[in-house]
Write a protein that holds these residues in place. Sequence first.
Motif, short mmCIF file in Angstrom:
data_model
loop_
_atom_site.label_atom_id
_atom_site.label_comp_id
_atom_site.label_asym_id
_atom_site.label_seq_id
_atom_site.Cartn_x
_atom_site.Cartn_y
_atom_site.Cartn_z
N ILE A 100 0.86 -1.19 0.00
CA ILE A 100 0.00 0.00 0.00
C ILE A 100 0.89 1.23 0.00
N THR A 101 0.65 2.14 -0.91
CA THR A 101 1.44 3.37 -0.99
C THR A 101 0.94 4.40 0.01
N LEU A 102 1.85 4.91 0.82
CA LEU A 102 1.50 5.98 1.75
C LEU A 102 1.74 7.33 1.09
N GLN A 103 0.85 8.26 1.37
CA GLN A 103 1.00 9.64 0.92
C GLN A 103 1.02 10.54 2.14
N ALA A 104 2.02 11.41 2.24
CA ALA A 104 2.20 12.27 3.41
C ALA A 104 1.55 13.64 3.19
N TRP A 105 0.50 13.93 3.97
CA TRP A 105 -0.07 15.27 3.87
C TRP A 105 0.50 16.16 4.99
N SER A 106 0.45 17.47 4.78
CA SER A 106 1.04 18.46 5.68
C SER A 106 2.51 18.14 5.97
N PRO A 107 3.35 18.05 4.94
CA PRO A 107 4.75 17.65 5.13
C PRO A 107 5.62 18.70 5.81
N PHE A 108 5.08 19.90 6.07
CA PHE A 108 5.84 20.93 6.76
C PHE A 108 5.19 21.37 8.07
#
Length: 309
Positions: free
Chosen positions: A212-220
């Motif tokens: 499953i591919t993870l996507q990172a939101w709010s990276p900052f």
Amino acid sequence: MKKFNIKGTDLNVSNIVMGNMRINNLSLKETEALIHTAQESGINFFDHADIYGGGSCEEQFSKALSMDKSIREKMILQSKCGIRRGATGYYDFSKDHILSSVDDILKRLQTDYLDILLLHRPDPLMEPDEVAEAFDQLHTSGKVRHFGVSNHNPMQMELLQKSVNQKLVVNQVQFSLAHTPLIDSGVSLNMNTENAVNRDSSILEYSRLHDITLQAWSPFQTGFFDGVFVGDTKRFPELNEVLDRLAVKYDVTATTIAVAWITRHPANIQVVLGTTNAGRLQESAAGSDIPLTREEWYELYVAAGNMIP
């Protein structure tokens, strides 16, 4: 720009994603320029949600491009549904809501299909079989090619996957150098520290085990919209010192290094950028494949306030 295949699909995706949560604050001309900047930087993946601007962000995106087949085929479009705005706000994974949401999304984006549809936040009232019926109908009709979730833990995904016929290929979660529950408990296992608390049910390891591919939101961001850590020398003096030093070494900006810290992870985590500033988008995209060393990666982790036992 680094690209990879989302397993279980035919999608070859950039590991940097242009998020479209705030583009309704731009003019159509500015939106078009931002999208073209993203494409020129190597980004081919564009993330939406039906609640962004109440749908106006999706409309803004398609109007800025005068969407046609030649433009659409160069893009991977993802959107999310399941959050509804009432007196208090609530979640809705009912079949009727999912189907109507997708029809509305497609209309606003001026496209016949989504490459990926995500269920935005877990619905405690979810009926998995009802979701499965919606997914089957959307997949058979060609309106949605692949499916995933956002902000779900492993058991929530297992419960859903038990009924859903299509593989869940994506989970979009919050992750940044200053917000690291994805990895903290694994690093601090058996330690009597705050970081040892398992707050996410080992979603990182689960995702890697199940392709499953993870996507990172709010990276900052720090915490749940507690502010940006890059440049915040008052709260994060040590972290910014290391970011700045590595930025000089690699001849980039501190923002680039913050992105590179995420993309350095072997899980092929996609980084979802929410900026509407073209220059900042370019800086962030440059972090796609910067080869941070193992020592540099850990140095940044510790500088963010974490302990290495």
